[in-house]
Write a protein that holds these residues in place. Structure first.
Motif, PDB file in Angstrom:
ATOM      1  N   VAL A 334      34.955 -15.790  14.553  1.00  0.00           N
ATOM      2  CA  VAL A 334      33.934 -14.889  15.501  1.00  0.00           C
ATOM      3  C   VAL A 334      34.469 -13.576  15.054  1.00  0.00           C
ATOM      4  O   VAL A 334      35.603 -13.110  14.906  1.00  0.00           O
ATOM      5  CB  VAL A 334      33.994 -15.331  16.713  1.00  0.00           C
ATOM      6  N   VAL A 335      33.476 -12.602  14.803  1.00  0.00           N
ATOM      7  CA  VAL A 335      33.842 -11.189  14.552  1.00  0.00           C
ATOM      8  C   VAL A 335      33.276 -10.202  15.290  1.00  0.00           C
ATOM      9  O   VAL A 335      31.992 -10.592  16.013  1.00  0.00           O
ATOM     10  CB  VAL A 335      33.786 -10.896  12.793  1.00  0.00           C
ATOM     11  N   ARG A 396      41.954 -14.083   6.996  1.00  0.00           N
ATOM     12  CA  ARG A 396      42.724 -12.741   7.124  1.00  0.00           C
ATOM     13  C   ARG A 396      41.819 -11.596   7.264  1.00  0.00           C
ATOM     14  O   ARG A 396      42.126 -10.681   8.038  1.00  0.00           O
ATOM     15  CB  ARG A 396      43.397 -12.782   5.746  1.00  0.00           C
ATOM     16  N   GLU A 397      40.832 -11.459   6.443  1.00  0.00           N
ATOM     17  CA  GLU A 397      39.549 -10.527   6.693  1.00  0.00           C
ATOM     18  C   GLU A 397      39.162 -10.342   8.071  1.00  0.00           C
ATOM     19  O   GLU A 397      39.059  -9.308   8.618  1.00  0.00           O
ATOM     20  CB  GLU A 397      38.639 -10.737   5.659  1.00  0.00           C
ATOM     21  N   GLY A 402      39.173  -7.497  13.421  1.00  0.00           N
ATOM     22  CA  GLY A 402      39.260  -7.590  15.041  1.00  0.00           C
ATOM     23  C   GLY A 402      38.744  -8.987  15.420  1.00  0.00           C
ATOM     24  O   GLY A 402      38.276  -9.385  16.632  1.00  0.00           O
ATOM     25  N   GLY A 403      38.649 -10.146  14.324  1.00  0.00           N
ATOM     26  CA  GLY A 403      37.976 -11.354  14.892  1.00  0.00           C
ATOM     27  C   GLY A 403      39.056 -12.362  15.180  1.00  0.00           C
ATOM     28  O   GLY A 403      40.156 -12.034  15.007  1.00  0.00           O
ATOM     29  N   LEU A 404      38.579 -13.463  15.384  1.00  0.00           N
ATOM     30  CA  LEU A 404      39.460 -14.782  15.476  1.00  0.00           C
ATOM     31  C   LEU A 404      39.058 -15.925  14.889  1.00  0.00           C
ATOM     32  O   LEU A 404      37.844 -16.001  14.191  1.00  0.00           O
ATOM     33  CB  LEU A 404      39.535 -15.050  17.062  1.00  0.00           C
ATOM     34  N   VAL A 405      39.852 -17.225  14.844  1.00  0.00           N
ATOM     35  CA  VAL A 405      39.764 -18.088  13.895  1.00  0.00           C
ATOM     36  C   VAL A 405      38.488 -19.090  14.580  1.00  0.00           C
ATOM     37  O   VAL A 405      37.716 -19.425  13.533  1.00  0.00           O
ATOM     38  CB  VAL A 405      41.091 -18.921  13.946  1.00  0.00           C
ATOM     39  N   SER A 406      38.446 -19.106  15.718  1.00  0.00           N
ATOM     40  CA  SER A 406      37.401 -19.901  15.972  1.00  0.00           C
ATOM     41  C   SER A 406      36.589 -19.475  17.218  1.00  0.00           C
ATOM     42  O   SER A 406      37.394 -18.731  18.149  1.00  0.00           O
ATOM     43  CB  SER A 406      37.983 -21.318  16.353  1.00  0.00           C
TER      44      SER A 406
END
Length: 453
Positions: A334-335, A396-397, A402-406
């Motif tokens: 999620v970004v 990493r990008e 400002g995003g998260l893994v899930s």
């Protein structure tokens, strides 16, 4: 790693004494060894319990805790991150038979259910009473308890919020076998630490959710969806912030990418309103907005049958990917919404560099992207190696922007490594510390989220 014990005939007999719903040996279906993303491995449980009450779950957990037997909670098994896979064997508790809708309290706008109720059944039952349960994950035949355990959001999250926003209270069986009740029917609280919100999204690592009290709302009077084709994905996604700033407050804004077509991408937008006149005005305004933003056309689905067909196209996109692909992995990063277009461009270039076929779709309205890695010609180990490299780069990008893994599928066992890289060892230690308070013997869903085997 903690030391766990094996099931013995004596322990199995103890479990059979407190439950009439025990499966052993050849009676255990192979589906219990995996979830919907088999790339994260298959591990057969030694014993399956299919309880029909909270008390039965508690009695089984108490025996497992006393004997230090690993336990894996499972609903419908539709997860995509290995969260319901019994990595260490042991006991699997399948809550899918706890599937009763218990009670409606329409004066307080809540419904009480058991955790094994299917999302589809709850949604339809609410509509029959003129109400709506807004969370709308794509897999309609998932258990609601599983949705709560991953804080699944779904298509309508852009307007109505994620599952977390609709959980008022729950009954939970702790790893020790104790039964506790978290939350209340009330709509606000300032009463100590929010153990309720800690349990939501914990993926069965802190306790087993057996009953839920959920907020529901009056169903919208009228609904329509727009299918909006664009020449390319960047133009489609660049229109999303404009849609969100329009004041039209859509239920859902989904995107689907097409390859080798005159049409490069679609947006699927759903609007709801209190009257047909209001909806017609909103549809006109939305059509004007997206055409000005570069849409090639606007197609309106304004009957239940047409709306169903429009969303079926979205569902069939994933089905087609799974049907056509031998080796498959997925992430639901999620970004921020205004970073989606640039981020997906980065993802596609990275996929090319890693030698992977990338197919993407997802929730353009809230930045939750479903990115699939596909191969029909690589050996599995080589595929996994390339996907690992791909994930390291794109996660990493995502963190950098400002995003998260899930966004909704969770961490399970498959994404722990990338969660560590994203949030750091300090936060991972805090999460593991919380787990140890709830689960001192670390027997509940070991190897998931924050506890590394």
């Amino acid at each position: 790693m903690e030391k766990y014990n094996q099931l013995t005939p004596e322990i199995i007999a103890q479990i059979q004494a407190v439950s009439d719903h025990v499966l052993t040996g050849d009676d255990i279906n192979a589906d219990f060894a995996r979830d919907e993303m088999p790339i994260y491995g298959t591990h057969m449980p030694d014993l399956v319990v299919q309880p029909t009450s909270t008390e039965e779950v508690a009695a089984v957990m108490k025996i497992c805790y006393e004997n230090t037997i690993p336990v894996t909670p499972r609903g419908a098994g539709t997860g995509l991150a290995g969260g319901a896979v019994p990595l260490l064997g042991g006991v699997l508790i399948d809550t899918s038979k706890m599937n009763r809708i218990l009670n409606y309290d329409l004066e307080n706008f809540v419904v009480e259910i058991e955790s094994g109720v299917l999302l589809n059944d709850l949604a339809n039952d609410c509509l029959s009473k003129g109400m709506m349960y807004p969370p709308d994950p794509g897999e309609k035949f998932a258990c609601v308890g599983g949705n709560v355990s991953t804080n699944a959001g779904g298509m309508r999250a852009v307007k109505y919020g994620a599952t977390r926003d609709y959980v008022r209270a729950m009954t939970v069986v702790l790893p020790t076998g104790e039964i506790t009740h978290l939350g209340a029917t009330v709509s606000k609280t300032s009463s100590g630490y929010s153990l309720l919100n800690l349990m939501i999204g914990s993926e069965g690592t802190l306790g087993i959710i057996t009953e839920l009290t959920l907020k529901i709302i009056p169903a919208p009077k009228v609904v329509a969806s727009l299918i909006i084709p664009f020449e390319d994905l960047n133009t489609a996604l660049s229109s999303v912030p404009k849609i969100k700033m329009s004041g039209l407050n859509p239920q859902a804004i989904e995107f689907m990418e097409r390859e080798g077509q005159q049409i490069g991408a679609y947006l699927l937008v759903t609007l709801d309103a209190a009257s047909q006149d209001d909806l017609d005005t909103m549809l006109e305004q939305m059509a004007e907005l997206v055409l000005d933003a570069g849409a090639m056309d606007v197609l309106v689905a304004d009957t239940p049958a047409k709306i169903k067909d429009a969303w079926a196209a979205r569902s069939s996109f994933l089905e087609a990917i799974m049907h056509e692909t031998q080796l498959l992995d997925e992430c639901d990063v999620v970004v921020p919404v205004n970073k989606i277009a640039d981020y997906l461009d980065f993802v596609n270039k990275t996929g090319e560099e890693c030698g992977l076929v990338i197919k993407s779709f997802g929730h353009a309205g809230d930045g939750n992207l479903h990115i699939y890695q596909c191969s029909n010609d690589l050996e599995e180990e080589e595929f996994k190696s390339r996907v690992d490299k791909f994930f390291e780069i794109i996660y990493r990008e995502a963190t950098n922007c400002g995003g998260l893994v899930s966004g909704e599928h969770g961490i399970g066992s498959g994404k722990i490594k990338y969660l560590v890289d994203s949030v750091g060892e300090t936060n991972m230690a805090l999460m593991e510390g919380i787990k140890r308070v709830f689960d001192p013997k670390m027997i509940l869903n070991p190897g998931k989220v924050c506890y590394r085997l």
